[in-house]
Structures are given as C-alpha cells and as structure tokens.
Design a protein around this motif. Structure first.
Motif, PDB file in Angstrom:
ATOM      1  N   TRP A  59       0.852  -1.187   0.000  1.00  0.00           N
ATOM      2  CA  TRP A  59       0.000   0.000   0.000  1.00  0.00           C
ATOM      3  C   TRP A  59       0.889   1.239   0.000  1.00  0.00           C
ATOM      4  O   TRP A  59       1.727   1.418   0.870  1.00  0.00           O
ATOM      5  CB  TRP A  59      -0.879  -0.016   1.244  1.00  0.00           C
ATOM      6  CG  TRP A  59      -1.956   1.019   1.268  1.00  0.00           C
ATOM      7  CD1 TRP A  59      -1.821   2.332   1.576  1.00  0.00           C
ATOM      8  CD2 TRP A  59      -3.340   0.811   0.991  1.00  0.00           C
ATOM      9  NE1 TRP A  59      -3.040   2.966   1.508  1.00  0.00           N
ATOM     10  CE2 TRP A  59      -3.986   2.065   1.153  1.00  0.00           C
ATOM     11  CE3 TRP A  59      -4.092  -0.299   0.629  1.00  0.00           C
ATOM     12  CZ2 TRP A  59      -5.350   2.220   0.967  1.00  0.00           C
ATOM     13  CZ3 TRP A  59      -5.447  -0.138   0.444  1.00  0.00           C
ATOM     14  CH2 TRP A  59      -6.068   1.103   0.612  1.00  0.00           C
ATOM     15  N   ALA A  60       0.703   2.112  -0.985  1.00  0.00           N
ATOM     16  CA  ALA A  60       1.619   3.231  -1.175  1.00  0.00           C
ATOM     17  C   ALA A  60       1.004   4.594  -0.882  1.00  0.00           C
ATOM     18  O   ALA A  60       1.684   5.604  -0.945  1.00  0.00           O
ATOM     19  CB  ALA A  60       2.147   3.239  -2.611  1.00  0.00           C
ATOM     20  N   VAL A  61      -0.289   4.653  -0.572  1.00  0.00           N
ATOM     21  CA  VAL A  61      -0.937   5.927  -0.283  1.00  0.00           C
ATOM     22  C   VAL A  61      -0.602   6.338   1.143  1.00  0.00           C
ATOM     23  O   VAL A  61      -0.816   5.579   2.081  1.00  0.00           O
ATOM     24  CB  VAL A  61      -2.465   5.825  -0.461  1.00  0.00           C
ATOM     25  CG1 VAL A  61      -3.126   7.141  -0.070  1.00  0.00           C
ATOM     26  CG2 VAL A  61      -2.794   5.497  -1.909  1.00  0.00           C
ATOM     27  N   LYS A  62      -0.077   7.539   1.304  1.00  0.00           N
ATOM     28  CA  LYS A  62       0.334   7.997   2.632  1.00  0.00           C
ATOM     29  C   LYS A  62      -0.849   7.985   3.589  1.00  0.00           C
ATOM     30  O   LYS A  62      -1.894   8.552   3.316  1.00  0.00           O
ATOM     31  CB  LYS A  62       0.902   9.419   2.535  1.00  0.00           C
ATOM     32  CG  LYS A  62       1.454   9.934   3.858  1.00  0.00           C
ATOM     33  CD  LYS A  62       2.050  11.315   3.686  1.00  0.00           C
ATOM     34  CE  LYS A  62       2.599  11.830   5.012  1.00  0.00           C
ATOM     35  NZ  LYS A  62       3.163  13.194   4.865  1.00  0.00           N
ATOM     36  N   GLY A  63      -0.656   7.328   4.722  1.00  0.00           N
ATOM     37  CA  GLY A  63      -1.723   7.263   5.721  1.00  0.00           C
ATOM     38  C   GLY A  63      -2.813   6.288   5.384  1.00  0.00           C
ATOM     39  O   GLY A  63      -3.820   6.211   6.081  1.00  0.00           O
ATOM     40  N   GLY A  64      -2.639   5.516   4.323  1.00  0.00           N
ATOM     41  CA  GLY A  64      -3.716   4.675   3.835  1.00  0.00           C
ATOM     42  C   GLY A  64      -4.138   3.556   4.741  1.00  0.00           C
ATOM     43  O   GLY A  64      -5.268   3.130   4.725  1.00  0.00           O
ATOM     44  N   TRP A 270      -1.291   1.103  -5.074  1.00  0.00           N
ATOM     45  CA  TRP A 270      -0.248   0.139  -5.417  1.00  0.00           C
ATOM     46  C   TRP A 270       0.635   0.629  -6.557  1.00  0.00           C
ATOM     47  O   TRP A 270       1.275  -0.144  -7.253  1.00  0.00           O
ATOM     48  CB  TRP A 270      -0.901  -1.200  -5.801  1.00  0.00           C
ATOM     49  CG  TRP A 270      -1.785  -1.702  -4.717  1.00  0.00           C
ATOM     50  CD1 TRP A 270      -1.415  -2.296  -3.549  1.00  0.00           C
ATOM     51  CD2 TRP A 270      -3.211  -1.636  -4.679  1.00  0.00           C
ATOM     52  NE1 TRP A 270      -2.508  -2.595  -2.776  1.00  0.00           N
ATOM     53  CE2 TRP A 270      -3.632  -2.194  -3.445  1.00  0.00           C
ATOM     54  CE3 TRP A 270      -4.179  -1.143  -5.560  1.00  0.00           C
ATOM     55  CZ2 TRP A 270      -4.974  -2.296  -3.087  1.00  0.00           C
ATOM     56  CZ3 TRP A 270      -5.507  -1.224  -5.202  1.00  0.00           C
ATOM     57  CH2 TRP A 270      -5.895  -1.792  -3.986  1.00  0.00           C
ATOM     58  N   LYS A 271       0.662   1.954  -6.761  1.00  0.00           N
ATOM     59  CA  LYS A 271       1.371   2.511  -7.913  1.00  0.00           C
ATOM     60  C   LYS A 271       2.861   2.227  -7.869  1.00  0.00           C
ATOM     61  O   LYS A 271       3.498   2.132  -8.926  1.00  0.00           O
ATOM     62  CB  LYS A 271       1.130   4.012  -8.000  1.00  0.00           C
ATOM     63  CG  LYS A 271       1.566   4.802  -6.774  1.00  0.00           C
ATOM     64  CD  LYS A 271       1.127   6.244  -6.915  1.00  0.00           C
ATOM     65  CE  LYS A 271       1.444   7.027  -5.635  1.00  0.00           C
ATOM     66  NZ  LYS A 271       0.943   8.412  -5.736  1.00  0.00           N
TER      67      LYS A 271
END
Length: 276
Positions: A59-64, A270-271
C-alpha cells in the motif's frame, strides 16, 4: 455463512455416477473472491500483478492503512470482531498495560505489544462507540441479536463460486445489513475499489438469502465518522448490474487483457509496484 458452508461440504461428499465435462465459452474463472473482483474493477493491471504474477503489493498511499500499516488494520479488525461496541469494555481487548484478556492470534502479537498502537485503536473505537452507528450496534449486541462477524461465505451463482468474508452482517426480518470496517479515511481510500468490494458482498448475500430479502451495506471509516452516513440500499436493477460486472470480471481474469486504468494511476495505492 455457516449454514451454506455445511450444505456445500455435504454436497461435495456425495458421490457422482460419472464426470461431465462442462465447456464454458468464453472461458472464465470458476471461483472469484471479493478482493479479486475489487482489484479487477479498480485496475486489471493491478490484478495481473497481484493474482497472476503472485507479487505482494504494498500500500503506497500515505496514511492509507493507519499508523502501523496493514498490521494496524488487522489489529483493529480483530478487536471489532470481539468487542460489544461499548467504550467501557475496550480495555478488555486493548488494555493500557499488560496482556489481553483473550488469546491473541500469533500474527498480531508484535503489533499488540506497542502501547501506542493499542492506544490509537482504542481511540478510534471509542470515537466510533460514541457515534450513532456505534450506539445502534451496542444495542443490537446487548439484545443478543446475531451479529455475524468476520464470517466467510461461499455462494454459487451458475458456473461461478463467489467467496469472501464479511466484517459484520446481521438480519432483521427480511432485511440484511452489511458493514465493512476501514482504518483509512475516505479521502485517502481508493473509493471505486472499496465500493466494488462491498457490492460483491451485497450480491452474495442476496443470492444466499433469497430474492425476498432487501440488502443495505456501507463502509465504516473509523477515521472519518461523518462518511459513515452513506448507506447503499440495493435495488433489483443495481443487483442485475453488479451480477453482470462480477461475471464479466471472471471472464477478464482469464482473458489476458489486463489493460491499465491510467486515469487512476496517480491515486492508486499500489502505484509503486506497477511496472512502468
């Protein structure tokens, strides 16, 4: 759902007189999970990376996923699977000091040892307990209503087996209610991914409990309680559309046509794992 699982196991044990080859055209999966359907709906390329190549997507989204990554979310889900939704009982599951009152799953023990992580989960759940939804669930739990938590299901729809697990499901009269916990905020979540996931749960519930059953479902964002007012009530037309989407996804999963959704790359969690 337990009764269905028992019926399925019994059916599998019954002997058959002869094997019959069933040719399906175009080829499609015989089994589809809620998470696989959600991934295909979000981006077929992400599905290929995770399900065809077998790579672990980070998971790559900050704070996700909260302050502790996916383990933090798993700890919150574990507490929600046991808790009675009353703030005074939170310390039984997430004590300020010492051990938990019940045996912890092995994979959660390291996360649980962090007093800071326990405190953060306690805070999120205490805020939820004070919300309108939290109070409603506490009342249901006190009335000994059957709240089915972390419940796996297997539902057959023609040639396709739908599988998954609902975070929370209960039945009142002819109505089925489904709730799915999220430790991220709505702003940081890939909305289309989560919407597809809960649509899959709703369809499976409708198929299992029958056409006379009404179904409503919602995501519960523990970090964004205002977002929890959004409740989806499913119509016949919507169920038809979801069912078609699910069966189309089962076909795409074997087609090899995993086209990238470039319009979603910038906000894809997931980029970092996607091949450039």
């Amino acid at each position: 759902w337990k009764e269905f699982d028992a019926q399925s196991q019994h059916a599998e044990e019954e002997p058959t007189e002869k094997a019959v080859l069933n040719v399906v055209s175009p080829a499609s999966l015989g089994r589809l999970s809620a998470s696989a359907f959600a991934m295909l709906s979000w981006c077929p390329t992400a599905f290929r990376i995770a399900y065809r190549q077998g790579r672990d997507l980070e998971w790559a989204v900050k704070g996700g996923e909260g302050s502790g990554g996916s383990e933090f979310g798993s700890l919150a889900h574990w507490a929600l699977a046991h808790w009675d939704f009353r703030p005074e009982s939170l310390k039984l599951w997430l004590p300020e000091e010492g051990e938990c009152a019940v045996r912890l799953p092995f994979e959660l023990r390291e996360e649980f040892r962090s007093a800071g992580k326990r405190a953060e989960v306690r805070r999120l759940l205490a805020d939820f307990a004070a919300s309108e939804t939290g109070r409603e669930l506490a009342e249901l739990a006190s009335e000994n209503r059957l709240l089915r938590r972390e419940t796996p299901f297997r539902v057959q729809d023609g040639d396709l087996l739908l599988v998954g697990a609902t975070d929370l499901l209960w039945k009142q009269g002819d109505a089925i209610h489904i709730r799915d916990w999220k430790t991220t905020s709505e702003e940081l979540a890939p909305k289309e991914y989560y919407d597809a996931q809960i649509d899959f749960y709703a369809l499976a519930a409708r198929l299992y409990f029958g056409e006379k059953t009404s179904v409503d479902a919602s995501l519960v964002y523990l970090r964004d309680l205002e977002a929890n007012k959004k409740l989806a009530v499913y119509s016949e037309k919507l169920f038809t559309r979801i069912k078609q989407s699910v069966h189309n996804a089962a076909t795409i999963a074997l087609s090899g046509a995993f086209e990238r959704r470039t319009d979603r790359c910038a906000r894809c969690p997931w980029k970092n794992d996607c091949m450039q």
